[in-house]
Design a protein around this motif. Structure first.
Motif, PDB file in Angstrom:
ATOM      1  N   ALA A  89      11.853 -12.983 -10.469  1.00 14.49           N
ATOM      2  CA  ALA A  89      11.789 -11.629  -9.920  1.00 14.49           C
ATOM      3  C   ALA A  89      11.095 -11.617  -8.572  1.00 14.49           C
ATOM      4  O   ALA A  89      10.336 -12.525  -8.224  1.00 14.49           O
ATOM      5  N   HIS A  90      11.348 -10.562  -7.835  1.00 18.38           N
ATOM      6  CA  HIS A  90      10.587 -10.248  -6.634  1.00 18.38           C
ATOM      7  C   HIS A  90       9.575  -9.168  -7.027  1.00 18.38           C
ATOM      8  O   HIS A  90       9.963  -8.125  -7.563  1.00 18.38           O
ATOM      9  N   SER A  91       8.297  -9.428  -6.797  1.00 23.61           N
ATOM     10  CA  SER A  91       7.245  -8.519  -7.232  1.00 23.61           C
ATOM     11  C   SER A  91       6.510  -7.969  -6.013  1.00 23.61           C
ATOM     12  O   SER A  91       5.840  -8.711  -5.289  1.00 23.61           O
ATOM     13  N   LEU A  92       6.620  -6.664  -5.794  1.00 20.31           N
ATOM     14  CA  LEU A  92       6.057  -6.017  -4.603  1.00 20.31           C
ATOM     15  C   LEU A  92       5.207  -4.824  -5.030  1.00 20.31           C
ATOM     16  O   LEU A  92       5.670  -3.969  -5.796  1.00 20.31           O
ATOM     17  N   ALA A  93       3.970  -4.783  -4.556  1.00 16.22           N
ATOM     18  CA  ALA A  93       3.092  -3.655  -4.871  1.00 16.22           C
ATOM     19  C   ALA A  93       2.329  -3.234  -3.629  1.00 16.22           C
ATOM     20  O   ALA A  93       2.126  -4.011  -2.697  1.00 16.22           O
ATOM     21  N   ILE A  94       1.898  -1.994  -3.652  1.00 20.13           N
ATOM     22  CA  ILE A  94       0.916  -1.490  -2.700  1.00 20.13           C
ATOM     23  C   ILE A  94      -0.301  -1.061  -3.502  1.00 20.13           C
ATOM     24  O   ILE A  94      -0.180  -0.313  -4.491  1.00 20.13           O
ATOM     25  N   THR A  95      -1.463  -1.552  -3.123  1.00 18.57           N
ATOM     26  CA  THR A  95      -2.705  -1.144  -3.762  1.00 18.57           C
ATOM     27  C   THR A  95      -3.536  -0.318  -2.782  1.00 18.57           C
ATOM     28  O   THR A  95      -3.461  -0.507  -1.567  1.00 18.57           O
ATOM     29  N   GLU A  96      -4.295   0.596  -3.335  1.00 20.80           N
ATOM     30  CA  GLU A  96      -5.178   1.448  -2.535  1.00 20.80           C
ATOM     31  C   GLU A  96      -6.531   1.521  -3.226  1.00 20.80           C
ATOM     32  O   GLU A  96      -6.607   1.895  -4.404  1.00 20.80           O
ATOM     33  N   ASP A  97      -7.562   1.135  -2.522  1.00 10.75           N
ATOM     34  CA  ASP A  97      -8.918   1.133  -3.076  1.00 10.75           C
ATOM     35  C   ASP A  97      -8.957   0.404  -4.421  1.00 10.75           C
ATOM     36  O   ASP A  97      -9.578   0.855  -5.378  1.00 10.75           O
ATOM     37  N   GLY A  98      -8.256  -0.730  -4.482  1.00  9.32           N
ATOM     38  CA  GLY A  98      -8.304  -1.581  -5.662  1.00  9.32           C
ATOM     39  C   GLY A  98      -7.334  -1.249  -6.773  1.00  9.32           C
ATOM     40  O   GLY A  98      -7.310  -1.928  -7.806  1.00  9.32           O
TER      41      GLY A  98
END
Length: 263
Positions: A101-110
């Motif tokens: 898979a391609h795994s893409l995330a955006i995190t904000e303040d942890g």
């Protein structure tokens, strides 16, 4: 998080699939990373290069953490970060399995706030945004509510060694395995399996996207000690992952033998 962040990740995940499919089952150039960190293929590097160019151009103020980019401390000074695994399940990719898979995330303040996990050979696009639920190909998904005695748990065989369980007694569950950690988390979110476990230190890029997808599907995700997962750590690992329906998660956690945390 910007309102269009999820659309950006979804577009980038599909572009990743277009690139990776050109290499799949074509004897991709494989090298071993230093320090026994595992294999990397020309496809991993090509996808990473595309993602780094596309995503950082779109959000230049976001930090960057990817398995295939040398890490630096710049991301620690940012509010939001891309957390990327260009190909999660590289060994499966090399072996010709579809379970990568391609795994893409955006995190904000942890905390993960947007996520896309795409399996191009299965045309499965898992997505989630904080507070907006989890989807598979645009349709809502929910984690299961199976009790312990009926549960099937995703995990590698070493996690079921008696030393990890109180009294050496394994929980009364069925065990299955899939190659990609991101995919395992998504399968829990989908309700196809009831939980997943890994007791090894886990890289943030393997789990950030899947963790949000499980949470938005109504499941519970923590580290192996029951603590909430936090991301954008100076050393980008967390001490294992336990995910599933809330009651199953609680039942499994009470059966685990506490391990000495890594220093």
């Amino acid at each position: 998080m910007q309102a269009t962040d999820l659309a950006l990740l979804t577009e980038a995940a599909r572009k990743s699939g277009d690139i990776a499919k050109r290499y799949f089952q074509q004897n991709p150039d494989v090298t071993d990373k230093p320090g026994g960190a595992g294999p990397v293929t020309a496809a991993d590097l090509a996808v990473n290069a595309m993602l780094e160019g596309l995503l950082q151009a779109a959000r230049p103020d976001y930090g960057w953490l990817s398995e295939e980019t040398e890490d630096n401390t710049a991301r620690l000074k940012t509010l939001c970060q891309f957390v990327i695994d260009p190909i999660d399940g590289t060994r499966a990719f090399i072996d010709g399995s579809k379970d990568w898979a391609h795994s893409l995330a955006i995190t904000e303040d942890g905390v993960p706030v947007a996520a896309a996990v795409y399996l191009p050979m299965r045309d499965m696009m898992f997505t989630a945004a904080q507070g907006a639920g989890a989807m598979l190909n645009g349709s809502p998904i929910r984690a299961s509510k199976a009790p312990m005695q009926d549960a099937t748990l995703l995990g590698a065989k070493p996690n079921f060694d008696g030393k990890y369980w109180k009294g050496g007694v394994l929980p009364p569950i069925k065990r299955v395995f899939r190659s990609s950690l991101a995919y395992r988390l998504c399968l829990v979110a989908q309700g196809r399996f009831d939980g997943m476990i890994t007791l090894r230190p886990s890289w943030e890029w393997d789990i950030a996207a899947g963790a949000l997808i499980v949470t938005e599907a109504g499941g519970t995700v923590t580290d192996q000690y029951g603590a909430a997962l936090r991301f954008n750590n100076a050393h980008p690992q967390v001490p294992g992952v336990l995910a599933g329906a809330t009651q199953l998660h609680t039942d499994l956690l009470t059966r685990l033998e506490p391990q000495q945390p890594n220093p």
